[in-house]
Write a protein that holds these residues in place. Sequence first.
Motif, PDB file in Angstrom:
ATOM      1  N   ASP A  93       0.836  -1.198   0.000  1.00 32.06           N
ATOM      2  CA  ASP A  93       0.000   0.000   0.000  1.00 32.06           C
ATOM      3  C   ASP A  93       0.877   1.256   0.000  1.00 32.06           C
ATOM      4  N   THR A  94       0.651   2.134  -0.981  1.00 31.70           N
ATOM      5  CA  THR A  94       1.413   3.395  -1.048  1.00 31.70           C
ATOM      6  C   THR A  94       0.577   4.608  -0.651  1.00 31.70           C
ATOM      7  N   SER A  95      -0.689   4.409  -0.355  1.00 31.31           N
ATOM      8  CA  SER A  95      -1.614   5.540  -0.200  1.00 31.31           C
ATOM      9  C   SER A  95      -1.357   6.394   1.033  1.00 31.31           C
ATOM     10  N   GLN A  96      -0.537   5.915   1.967  1.00 32.55           N
ATOM     11  CA  GLN A  96      -0.283   6.682   3.182  1.00 32.55           C
ATOM     12  C   GLN A  96       1.115   7.303   3.208  1.00 32.55           C
ATOM     13  N   ALA A  97       1.842   7.207   2.106  1.00 35.38           N
ATOM     14  CA  ALA A  97       3.210   7.742   2.081  1.00 35.38           C
ATOM     15  C   ALA A  97       3.209   9.253   2.285  1.00 35.38           C
ATOM     16  N   ALA A  98       4.122   9.720   3.116  1.00 34.86           N
ATOM     17  CA  ALA A  98       4.237  11.157   3.376  1.00 34.86           C
ATOM     18  C   ALA A  98       5.408  11.780   2.627  1.00 34.86           C
ATOM     19  N   SER A  99       6.291  10.944   2.110  1.00 30.87           N
ATOM     20  CA  SER A  99       7.448  11.445   1.378  1.00 30.87           C
ATOM     21  C   SER A  99       7.862  10.401   0.345  1.00 30.87           C
ATOM     22  N   PHE A 100       8.738  10.805  -0.555  1.00 33.26           N
ATOM     23  CA  PHE A 100       9.204   9.876  -1.574  1.00 33.26           C
ATOM     24  C   PHE A 100       9.923   8.691  -0.937  1.00 33.26           C
ATOM     25  N   ALA A 101      10.653   8.949   0.150  1.00 35.38           N
ATOM     26  CA  ALA A 101      11.381   7.889   0.842  1.00 35.38           C
ATOM     27  C   ALA A 101      10.447   6.864   1.468  1.00 35.38           C
ATOM     28  N   ASP A 102       9.184   7.263   1.736  1.00 28.00           N
ATOM     29  CA  ASP A 102       8.203   6.336   2.312  1.00 28.00           C
ATOM     30  C   ASP A 102       7.694   5.318   1.308  1.00 28.00           C
ATOM     31  N   LEU A 103       7.852   5.595   0.018  1.00 28.89           N
ATOM     32  CA  LEU A 103       7.381   4.660  -1.002  1.00 28.89           C
ATOM     33  C   LEU A 103       8.277   3.422  -1.037  1.00 28.89           C
ATOM     34  N   PRO A 104       7.718   2.268  -1.376  1.00 28.07           N
ATOM     35  CA  PRO A 104       8.542   1.062  -1.523  1.00 28.07           C
ATOM     36  C   PRO A 104       9.630   1.292  -2.576  1.00 28.07           C
ATOM     37  N   PRO A 105      10.812   0.678  -2.412  1.00 28.54           N
ATOM     38  CA  PRO A 105      11.896   0.880  -3.377  1.00 28.54           C
ATOM     39  C   PRO A 105      11.485   0.631  -4.833  1.00 28.54           C
ATOM     40  N   ALA A 106      10.653  -0.395  -5.055  1.00 26.19           N
ATOM     41  CA  ALA A 106      10.231  -0.674  -6.431  1.00 26.19           C
ATOM     42  C   ALA A 106       9.345   0.438  -6.975  1.00 26.19           C
ATOM     43  N   ALA A 107       8.530   1.047  -6.116  1.00 27.03           N
ATOM     44  CA  ALA A 107       7.698   2.173  -6.549  1.00 27.03           C
ATOM     45  C   ALA A 107       8.564   3.388  -6.846  1.00 27.03           C
ATOM     46  N   GLN A 108       9.584   3.602  -6.027  1.00 30.22           N
ATOM     47  CA  GLN A 108      10.520   4.700  -6.285  1.00 30.22           C
ATOM     48  C   GLN A 108      11.208   4.497  -7.634  1.00 30.22           C
ATOM     49  N   ARG A 109      11.615   3.277  -7.894  1.00 31.02           N
ATOM     50  CA  ARG A 109      12.300   2.988  -9.157  1.00 31.02           C
ATOM     51  C   ARG A 109      11.362   3.180 -10.343  1.00 31.02           C
ATOM     52  N   TYR A 110      10.100   2.817 -10.175  1.00 34.95           N
ATOM     53  CA  TYR A 110       9.127   3.009 -11.255  1.00 34.95           C
ATOM     54  C   TYR A 110       9.001   4.493 -11.597  1.00 34.95           C
ATOM     55  N   VAL A 111       8.872   5.331 -10.576  1.00 33.07           N
ATOM     56  CA  VAL A 111       8.771   6.783 -10.794  1.00 33.07           C
ATOM     57  C   VAL A 111      10.035   7.301 -11.466  1.00 33.07           C
ATOM     58  N   GLU A 112      11.191   6.855 -10.979  1.00 35.79           N
ATOM     59  CA  GLU A 112      12.457   7.323 -11.553  1.00 35.79           C
ATOM     60  C   GLU A 112      12.609   6.870 -13.005  1.00 35.79           C
ATOM     61  N   ARG A 113      12.119   5.682 -13.332  1.00 35.59           N
ATOM     62  CA  ARG A 113      12.226   5.192 -14.715  1.00 35.59           C
ATOM     63  C   ARG A 113      11.309   5.981 -15.638  1.00 35.59           C
ATOM     64  N   ILE A 114      10.096   6.285 -15.171  1.00 31.26           N
ATOM     65  CA  ILE A 114       9.197   7.112 -15.973  1.00 31.26           C
ATOM     66  C   ILE A 114       9.836   8.482 -16.215  1.00 31.26           C
ATOM     67  N   GLU A 115      10.424   9.030 -15.181  1.00 28.49           N
ATOM     68  CA  GLU A 115      11.113  10.325 -15.287  1.00 28.49           C
ATOM     69  C   GLU A 115      12.219  10.271 -16.337  1.00 28.49           C
ATOM     70  N   GLU A 116      13.009   9.204 -16.325  1.00 26.39           N
ATOM     71  CA  GLU A 116      14.085   9.045 -17.309  1.00 26.39           C
ATOM     72  C   GLU A 116      13.528   8.978 -18.730  1.00 26.39           C
ATOM     73  N   LEU A 117      12.448   8.237 -18.884  1.00 25.95           N
ATOM     74  CA  LEU A 117      11.902   7.999 -20.221  1.00 25.95           C
ATOM     75  C   LEU A 117      11.267   9.245 -20.819  1.00 25.95           C
ATOM     76  N   ILE A 118      10.578  10.053 -20.012  1.00 27.04           N
ATOM     77  CA  ILE A 118       9.912  11.236 -20.571  1.00 27.04           C
ATOM     78  C   ILE A 118      10.834  12.453 -20.590  1.00 27.04           C
ATOM     79  N   GLY A 119      11.935  12.405 -19.830  1.00 28.37           N
ATOM     80  CA  GLY A 119      12.906  13.490 -19.860  1.00 28.37           C
ATOM     81  C   GLY A 119      12.498  14.728 -19.092  1.00 28.37           C
ATOM     82  N   VAL A 120      11.599  14.566 -18.112  1.00 26.13           N
ATOM     83  CA  VAL A 120      11.100  15.698 -17.326  1.00 26.13           C
ATOM     84  C   VAL A 120      11.072  15.290 -15.850  1.00 26.13           C
TER      85      VAL A 120
END
Length: 431
Positions: free
Chosen positions: A381-408
């Motif tokens: 469950d990610t719905s209660q995260a208060a910061s990026f560090a609170d997200l599971p590592p795999a969720a953090q990596r997903y966000v970072e990969r999307i960021e890499e792919l779109i370039g923003v």
Amino acid sequence: MPVTIVLGGQWGDEGKGKITDALAATADIVIRPNGSTNAGHTVVTDDGIFKLHVIPSGILYPHCTCIIGAGVAVSPPDLLREIAALRERHARLGQLYLSDRAHVIMPYHPLLDLYEEQRRGAAGIGTTLRGNGPAFTDKVARRGIRVADLLPGSEAHLRQKLEMLLPEKNTLFVHLYHQQPLDLDELLKEARTWGEALAPFVIAAEVFVQDALAAGKHVIVEAAQGTMLDLDYGTYPYVTSSSPTAAGACQGAGIAPTQVERVVGVFKAYTTRVGAGPFPTELTDETGQLLRERGREYGTTTGRPRRVGWFDAVAARYTARLNGMTEAALTKLDMLDPLPEIRVCVGYRLGDRELTAPPAQLDQCMAVEPVYEILPGWQTDTSQAASFADLPPAAQRYVERIEELIGVPITMIGIGPARRQIVWRHASALA
């Protein structure tokens, strides 16, 4: 103070209302520049769920002035109902204004929309049947009715315009669509009622906005729909009738490109679209149904089920570059929580070629095959995260990969419908 544009980076329904509502907490003015009542935005506050259709999402802040800009096609009865519905809920609302240059969806426009879609049969575009396309057609053909034409004192001018317009519309109704003609006097009576009701809201919006910018006010432009529905750069002809890009937002809001400092592209953590047209990453299996139900993927305005698919980074990078996005918001990340693995489209394959951007030709757009990269899910469950560090590592990596792919850079992450359920990844996003 410079302008912030909030716009959709996919096919609409990305959660722009939520992001605009969050940013509007520190804004003076929020402007809706394009679209019509076919493009609803949902905002969830402590006072409940508000489904806005043409009124900007900043309206739920008493300090905020909201403007329906010249680029919007306005359905007066729908707008008046929306105003009444907000007032009935006793919400503490901001001030609302309507551009005198906005075009009007007249009673014949929804009828033309319906009859023409019926005539297309299996080749139908999948419009919302609210008259937007015919209204924008009349605008471009220089025969549209504008809000200024409805105001008290303009009756003679409006009659003259309708005396020219209505015979053409009735000819179509009777001889092409085999329907009943409309009555001129009834149209004029209805339009007069609308004009009297709307008059207190009507202003020269572009002058108001430029005066506000000159005074250092903080302005947000809340574009409707999404870039892949743009009339020029979307999946034509399965597109909308206006321009939901940053350039279109400037035009519809009465703002110069040089006054824009920040362009926030909003992306869903997966992809959806409504109606017919190309959708390379569409899921028609159990995973697609799971995401549809978890994400409540049904139109805010129409209630239609949305088509659901994996995140399309090819289209996302295309729209990020086209709009000059300075940052991105990624919404509904929590909808992916139960999945053991998540796919991201990183390329299109067309025959023996690999494409890095959506092609213009419709047949090619329909024929491309997505090239997927598979990422691990987090099943937490990610719905209660208060910061990026609170997200599971795999969720953090997903966000970072999307960021890499779109370039923003992704500065905001939506993890639920409530106002508090946004992870602010960079301090600049709060400005």
